[in-house]
Design an enzyme around this catalytic site. Structure first.
Site, PDB file in Angstrom:
ATOM      1  CG  ASN A  32      -0.263   0.113   2.529  1.00 54.75           C
ATOM      2  OD1 ASN A  32       0.963   0.081   2.617  1.00 54.75           O
ATOM      3  ND2 ASN A  32      -1.047   0.233   3.596  1.00 54.75           N
ATOM      4  CB  SER A  73       4.486  -4.910   9.224  1.00 54.48           C
ATOM      5  OG  SER A  73       4.526  -4.213  10.455  1.00 54.48           O
ATOM      6  NE  ARG A 104     -10.653 -17.341  -0.737  1.00 59.68           N
ATOM      7  CZ  ARG A 104     -10.167 -16.150  -0.386  1.00 59.68           C
ATOM      8  NH1 ARG A 104      -9.311 -15.527  -1.163  1.00 59.68           N
ATOM      9  NH2 ARG A 104     -10.539 -15.583   0.740  1.00 59.68           N
ATOM     10  CE1 TYR A 143       7.419  -4.569  12.996  1.00 57.61           C
ATOM     11  CE2 TYR A 143       9.210  -4.732  14.586  1.00 57.61           C
ATOM     12  CZ  TYR A 143       8.690  -4.997  13.338  1.00 57.61           C
ATOM     13  OH  TYR A 143       9.437  -5.702  12.418  1.00 57.61           O
ATOM     14  CB  THR A 173      17.771  -7.304   8.118  1.00 54.15           C
ATOM     15  OG1 THR A 173      17.450  -8.550   8.749  1.00 54.15           O
ATOM     16  CG2 THR A 173      18.217  -7.559   6.695  1.00 54.15           C
TER      17      THR A 173
END
Length: 317
Positions: A32, A73, A104, A143, A173
């Site tokens: 997004n 996230s 599904r 978080y 990282t």
């Protein structure tokens, strides 16, 4: 295979998309763009096996896929402090919708969790069986607790629906494509050193981190996804070599040739004093351990930031 990378325009997600494309997979990056950047996937937007889908995974998604990597996230202090409620929602509702998508279509699922689920650990190094020492109402809890909830949701889908899902806890990282302003220690130190600004250490500098270069992390994620028989497994991925924040600051100064001073400030709330993974499971189950030395990885990261900062106006920084 047809693979969804949720959070595919993020720092780690974009490197993962790149590696999957290089191995011949069809990749759908879903993001997004809350903290991800379209620029991270710009180089392969025209690739015939790559699709970028601007979509918030807190809303349902329907795509026939074989694998789902859930990396969606905010992951940096600046990101999740700016967007605390979206951070909670993407790790709760977003995880649910992606798990339902996996159920599904019978897809294999990987939830990218974090070393933050251990909080300020009382066990060292951190093993996957450790439940952690987390402040559930602190400034980092959106978080920490969001990821812990996402883990719980993932495990319930494994138990209730026999879903082939696994959890990876990612330790610090770093590498190219990190946001210079994301608040984490590596970009903070490098950008300040390159600009000749003071390197600020929050606390006395004896707190530790264990830095894993992004290519090593991506290799570990793919091994965790592709290895059969890991449904319900929880695996640490990180560098077991621990160093102090003061040592890291001095190394950055050395590698950049910067004359920036080191300053000390008050510790940040709930900042862990020690952070280092036990990677016995990763070694045993995946045959994985980091290969890129910290000095080498920092040199590549410094080169990236030097380029970004030199082109700051056009990069929108």
């Amino acid at each position: 295979m047809r693979i969804v990378v949720a959070g595919g325009a993020g720092f780690i997600g974009s490197h993962l998309c790149e590696a999957l494309l290089a191995d011949g997979h069809e990749v759908i990056a879903v993001d997004n763009l809350l903290t991800g950047q379209r620029a991270h996937v710009q180089a392969f937007l025209d690739h015939p096996r790559f699709t970028f889908l601007e979509h918030d995974v807190t809303q349902p998604l329907d795509l026939a896929v074989d694998q789902i990597y859930h990396l969606a996230s905010p992951a940096s202090p600046e990101g999740y402090r700016r967007y605390p409620i979206p951070t909670l929602l993407v790790n709760a509702l977003g995880t649910y919708h992606l798990l339902e998508l996996a159920r599904r279509y019978g897809a294999r699922f990987l939830f990218a969790s974090t070393s933050e689920v251990y909080g300020d650990p009382l066990v060292h190094p951190q093993v996957e069986s450790y439940f952690g020492n987390v402040n559930p109402i602190g400034p980092r809890s959106c978080y920490d607790e969001g990821k812990r909830y996402g883990e719980a949701m993932t495990m319930e889908f494994v138990r209730s629906y026999n879903l082939d899902a696994r959890i990876v806890r990612i330790f610090n990282t770093y590498g190219p494509r990190m946001d210079p302003h994301d608040g984490r220690v590596v970009p903070n130190f490098i950008t300040r050193a390159l600009r000749g600004e003071p390197l600020v250490i929050y606390g006395d500098g004896t707190q530790t981190r264990s830095l894993c270069y992004v290519s090593d992390l991506v290799r570990g994620l793919r091994l965790a996804m592709d290895r059969d028989g890991l449904a319900g497994a929880v695996i640490n991925l990180g560098n077991p070599h621990e160093q102090t924040i003061r040592e890291l600051a001095e190394l950055v100064l050395e590698l950049t040739g910067s004359m920036s001073p080191i300053l000390f400030a008050e510790p940040r709330p709930d900042d862990p004093s020690r952070r280092c993974p036990d990677i016995t499971r990763a070694r045993t189950l995946l045959g994985w351990e980091p290969q890129v030395p910290v000095r080498e990885g920092l040199q590549a990261t410094i080169a990236y930031f030097a380029q970004v900062l030199n082109h700051a106006p056009s990069a929108g920084l």
